[in-house]
Design a protein around this motif. Structure first.
Motif, PDB file in Angstrom:
ATOM      1  N   LEU A   1      16.089  20.153  -2.020  1.00 10.27           N
ATOM      2  CA  LEU A   1      16.959  20.418  -1.159  1.00 10.27           C
ATOM      3  C   LEU A   1      17.485  22.132  -0.989  1.00 10.27           C
TER       4      LEU A   1
ATOM      5  N   ASN B   1      18.258   7.858   6.100  1.00  6.81           N
ATOM      6  CA  ASN B   1      18.951   8.526   6.139  1.00  6.81           C
ATOM      7  C   ASN B   1      20.120   8.744   5.090  1.00  6.81           C
TER       8      ASN B   1
ATOM      9  N   GLU C   1      14.537   4.066  15.385  1.00 10.71           N
ATOM     10  CA  GLU C   1      13.793   5.267  15.355  1.00 10.71           C
ATOM     11  C   GLU C   1      13.831   6.209  14.015  1.00 10.71           C
ATOM     12  N   ARG C   2      12.562   7.174  13.932  1.00  9.04           N
ATOM     13  CA  ARG C   2      12.973   8.004  13.252  1.00  9.04           C
ATOM     14  C   ARG C   2      11.822   8.948  13.198  1.00  9.04           C
ATOM     15  N   VAL C   3      12.440  10.049  14.468  1.00  5.22           N
ATOM     16  CA  VAL C   3      11.849  11.282  14.899  1.00  5.22           C
ATOM     17  C   VAL C   3      13.248  12.119  14.640  1.00  5.22           C
ATOM     18  N   LEU C   4      12.071  13.326  14.409  1.00  6.72           N
ATOM     19  CA  LEU C   4      13.782  14.729  13.679  1.00  6.72           C
ATOM     20  C   LEU C   4      13.896  15.455  15.067  1.00  6.72           C
ATOM     21  N   PRO C   5      14.360  15.491  15.840  1.00 11.12           N
ATOM     22  CA  PRO C   5      14.560  16.460  16.619  1.00 11.12           C
ATOM     23  C   PRO C   5      13.916  17.783  16.529  1.00 11.12           C
TER      24      PRO C   5
ATOM     25  N   PHE D   1      23.601  22.246  14.707  1.00 14.40           N
ATOM     26  CA  PHE D   1      23.505  21.269  14.385  1.00 14.40           C
ATOM     27  C   PHE D   1      22.537  22.112  12.886  1.00 14.40           C
TER      28      PHE D   1
ATOM     29  N   ARG E   1      23.249  29.804   4.711  1.00  7.46           N
ATOM     30  CA  ARG E   1      21.670  29.119   4.306  1.00  7.46           C
ATOM     31  C   ARG E   1      20.585  29.830   3.400  1.00  7.46           C
TER      32      ARG E   1
ATOM     33  N   ARG F   1      17.783  11.516   2.500  1.00  6.56           N
ATOM     34  CA  ARG F   1      18.396  12.170   2.843  1.00  6.56           C
ATOM     35  C   ARG F   1      19.492  12.852   2.372  1.00  6.56           C
TER      36      ARG F   1
ATOM     37  N   GLY G   1      26.891  22.466   5.267  1.00  6.74           N
ATOM     38  CA  GLY G   1      27.162  21.004   5.650  1.00  6.74           C
ATOM     39  C   GLY G   1      26.463  20.399   6.579  1.00  6.74           C
ATOM     40  N   VAL G   2      26.169  19.123   6.522  1.00  6.98           N
ATOM     41  CA  VAL G   2      25.044  18.006   7.256  1.00  6.98           C
ATOM     42  C   VAL G   2      25.610  17.736   8.744  1.00  6.98           C
ATOM     43  N   GLY G   3      25.190  17.915   9.286  1.00  2.04           N
ATOM     44  CA  GLY G   3      25.464  17.645  11.254  1.00  2.04           C
ATOM     45  C   GLY G   3      25.191  16.722  11.909  1.00  2.04           C
TER      46      GLY G   3
ATOM     47  N   CYS H   1      22.480  11.508  13.252  1.00  6.52           N
ATOM     48  CA  CYS H   1      21.982  10.475  12.373  1.00  6.52           C
ATOM     49  C   CYS H   1      22.762   9.984  10.344  1.00  6.52           C
ATOM     50  N   ILE H   2      22.215  11.376   9.923  1.00  7.12           N
ATOM     51  CA  ILE H   2      21.512  11.394   8.518  1.00  7.12           C
ATOM     52  C   ILE H   2      24.119  11.411   8.387  1.00  7.12           C
TER      53      ILE H   2
ATOM     54  N   PRO I   1      28.208  21.687  11.151  1.00  9.13           N
ATOM     55  CA  PRO I   1      29.223  22.098  10.168  1.00  9.13           C
ATOM     56  C   PRO I   1      29.248  23.643  11.223  1.00  9.13           C
TER      57      PRO I   1
HETATM   58  N1  SAJ Z   1      20.421  19.733   6.227  1.00 12.65           N
HETATM   59  C1  SAJ Z   1      20.690  20.862   5.197  1.00 12.65           C
HETATM   60  N2  SAJ Z   1      19.103  21.242   4.645  1.00 12.65           N
HETATM   61  C2  SAJ Z   1      18.318  20.264   4.487  1.00 12.65           C
HETATM   62  C3  SAJ Z   1      18.480  19.495   4.930  1.00 12.65           C
HETATM   63  C4  SAJ Z   1      18.525  19.444   6.321  1.00 12.65           C
HETATM   64  O1  SAJ Z   1      21.304  20.520   4.710  1.00 12.65           O
HETATM   65  O2  SAJ Z   1      17.879  20.801   3.097  1.00 12.65           O
HETATM   66  C5  SAJ Z   1      21.142  19.619   7.564  1.00 12.65           C
HETATM   67  C6  SAJ Z   1      20.415  20.195   8.789  1.00 12.65           C
HETATM   68  O3  SAJ Z   1      20.409  21.487   8.698  1.00 12.65           O
HETATM   69  C7  SAJ Z   1      21.594  19.082   8.991  1.00 12.65           C
HETATM   70  C8  SAJ Z   1      21.133  17.924   8.993  1.00 12.65           C
HETATM   71  O4  SAJ Z   1      21.387  18.195   6.905  1.00 12.65           O
HETATM   72  O5  SAJ Z   1      22.733  19.595   9.946  1.00 12.65           O
HETATM   73  C9  SAJ Z   1      20.496  16.643   9.441  1.00 12.65           C
HETATM   74  O6  SAJ Z   1      18.916  17.490   9.993  1.00 12.65           O
HETATM   75  P1  SAJ Z   1      17.588  16.951   9.188  1.00 12.65           P
HETATM   76  O7  SAJ Z   1      16.899  17.859   9.957  1.00 12.65           O
HETATM   77  O8  SAJ Z   1      17.346  16.401   7.622  1.00 12.65           O
HETATM   78  O9  SAJ Z   1      17.831  15.286   9.806  1.00 12.65           O
HETATM   79  P2  SAJ Z   1      17.938  14.840  11.824  1.00 12.65           P
HETATM   80  O10 SAJ Z   1      19.898  14.565  11.716  1.00 12.65           O
HETATM   81  O11 SAJ Z   1      17.754  16.000  12.408  1.00 12.65           O
HETATM   82  O12 SAJ Z   1      17.033  14.114  11.717  1.00 12.65           O
HETATM   83  C10 SAJ Z   1      17.296  12.803  10.348  1.00 12.65           C
HETATM   84  C11 SAJ Z   1      15.721  12.225  10.082  1.00 12.65           C
HETATM   85  N3  SAJ Z   1      15.515  12.049   8.909  1.00 12.65           N
HETATM   86  C12 SAJ Z   1      15.110  11.940   7.912  1.00 12.65           C
HETATM   87  O13 SAJ Z   1      14.206  12.911   7.485  1.00 12.65           O
HETATM   88  C13 SAJ Z   1      15.541  10.710   6.762  1.00 12.65           C
HETATM   89  C14 SAJ Z   1      14.830  12.314  11.243  1.00 12.65           C
HETATM   90  O14 SAJ Z   1      13.550  11.538  10.828  1.00 12.65           O
HETATM   91  C15 SAJ Z   1      15.659  10.905  11.594  1.00 12.65           C
HETATM   92  O15 SAJ Z   1      14.810   9.795  13.035  1.00 12.65           O
HETATM   93  C16 SAJ Z   1      17.093  11.446  12.019  1.00 12.65           C
HETATM   94  O16 SAJ Z   1      17.903  11.981  11.668  1.00 12.65           O
HETATM   95  C17 SAJ Z   1      17.256   9.870  13.110  1.00 12.65           C
HETATM   96  O17 SAJ Z   1      17.904  10.377  14.452  1.00 12.65           O
HETATM   97  O18 SAJ Z   1      18.118   9.022  12.289  1.00 12.65           O
END
Ligand code: SAJ
Length: 417
Positions: free
Chosen positions: A258, A218, A161-165, A324, A413, A221, A263-265, A268-269, A335
């Protein structure tokens, strides 16, 4: 003409990916059974109620249940195709915990008659899909599985899967899909299922390449967010505004940095890159360091916030955002939540007011702290000496700046710059 699947599907695991996938198939006329070990989820879905918030999911789910194309079950039934979408958390040593995948594969194995396709969607380290094939073979010596030479009775493939919540129902239709088969036939059989609802390109490959591609997406990113977070550390040290630095650098046509944050929550990532580190510990240096940088950020933010409290005798802190990321109700691995907990632990006498339009109750991890409570956003800000902005929800973005006048503001942010 590419083959289009018309049989029945059992989706094992009705979480953030399994449920929307089940709904997608059912609303396109496929007979789907959604399976989950949690009876509350099975019950809710059977009533047409989504157990979590995701734009457009609730209406589509109601339609799927009303049309009787989506059923639920606590056990795995027989079906022509199986989609396994269960969690793959990581262990303390960062290796993948495949126990849910294994249980699901073994339950599926019991139902097979020959001719079925089993698709693993859960994010997994390279080699897992082949392992699924072996686990099935162990249970069903009467069937020929594709990891063995010869003509397979049952096909096994990976379609990560690769969809964005927050955009799941859109991206599930529009994103390209990677389908990796243990054999080319397995890949083709799995692709036929996704063609039912996917308008993007379906890229066929082998199972391990598909597994790795997902992890790489992931990790890519994560590394890029870590770059932004490292810039925030450096900028703080040099007395620079990181947002201004990034804004200017991004005016270059080939630079697209970016956003730094607390932090990163999410599940997935913050997790998947570890599977690459686990698979290749000596070579995955950049990926490991990126994880460490992003994981260090909540503690840094909490320490900065604690320092800001020092100038007040009895400060009140408003923490804006607990999820998150922006505009979702998911607090897993958040985070923001970690930051609040660190502050609450360090300053037990300080009043901490939490505001989040997507969270109604004080989360479990903060329940033990007497001086932590939920407030409406405006009331929290009005009562606070210090306002800490932790999640970039639209509601916070559109707040009138006049509400912040006279407050010490820590905007992690870069929302209000
Ligand atoms: N975040 C930052 N700075 C940014 C972007 C994001 O701090 O510039 C943080 C967010 O606040 C969050 C975390 O990173 O805490 C992750 O958020 P995200 O929107 O980047 O990603 P997720 O975890 O919601 O979804 C990711 C997506 N992967 C990619 O964009 C490569 C999604 O497409 C995947 O399907 C998903 O992981 C997954 O399920 O693997």
């Amino acid at each position: 003409m590419a083959e289009l699947f018309t049989g029945s599907v059992a989706v094992v695991g009705l979480g953030y990916i399994g449920l929307p996938t089940a709904v997608m198939l059912a609303t396109r006329g496929i007979d789907v059974t959604g399976v989950d070990i949690d009876p509350r989820i099975v019950h809710a879905v059977a009533q047409g109620e989504a157990p979590f918030a995701e734009p457009d999911l609730a209406a589509a789910l109601r339609g799927a249940v009303a049309s009787k194309m989506l059923h639920t079950s606590a056990t795995v039934p027989h079906a022509d195709a199986y989609i396994i979408a269960v969690p793959t958390p990581f262990n303390a040593d960062h290796t993948a915990d495949l126990s849910y995948v294994r249980t699901a594969a073994e339950q599926v194995a019991e139902q097979l008659r020959g001719g079925e396709i089993v698709v693993l969607e859960s994010t997994s380290p390279p080699g897992t899909t082949e392992q699924v094939s072996r686990w099935i073979a162990d249970r069903r010596p009467d069937l020929h599985l594709p990891h063995d030479e010869g003509l397979a009775d049952v096909h096994v493939a990976h379609c990560p899967e690769r969809v964005l919540p927050g955009r799941i129902m859109v991206e599930m239709v529009t994103n390209d899909r990677v389908v990796g088969g243990i054999t080319p036939t397995s890949a083709e059989r799995a692709a036929a299922i996704y063609r039912v609802f996917c308008q993007g390109e379906i890229c066929l490959t082998d199972a391990s390449s598909a597994e790795m591609a997902k992890l790489v997406e992931n990790a890519y990113r994560d590394v890029n967010i870590a770059f932004a977070n490292e810039l925030s550390y450096i900028s703080d040290e040099l007395g620079l505004d990181v947002w201004e630095v990034i804004r200017l650098a991004n005016r270059h046509p080939r630079v697209d940095i970016l956003n730094p944050g607390p932090g990163v929550g999410g599940h997935c990532i913050a997790a998947d890159p570890w599977f690459i580190v686990g698979a290749s510990p000596d070579s995955a240096k950049l990926i490991r360091t990126a994880r460490e940088i992003n994981d260090s950020k909540p503690n840094y933010v909490a320490q900065q916030a604690i320092e800001k409290c020092a100038r007040f005798r009895e400060p009140t802190i408003a923490c804006l955002g607990l999820t998150f990321k922006a505009n979702v109700d998911d607090i897993r691995e958040s985070p923001a939540l970690q930051v609040v907990e660190l502050i609450a632990k360090a300053l037990p006498d300080v009043e901490i007011l939490l505001a989040d339009p997507f969270v109604t109750e004080v989360p479990d991890t903060l329940q033990g702290y007497e001086r932590v409570r939920m407030e409406r956003c405006r009331d929290a800000i009005a009562a606070a000496d210090i306002v800490i902005e932790l999640v970039d929800h639209d509601q916070f973005r559109s707040l009138s700046r006049s509400l912040l006048a006279g407050k010490v503001v820590y905007d992690t942010r870069g929302l209000w710059r």
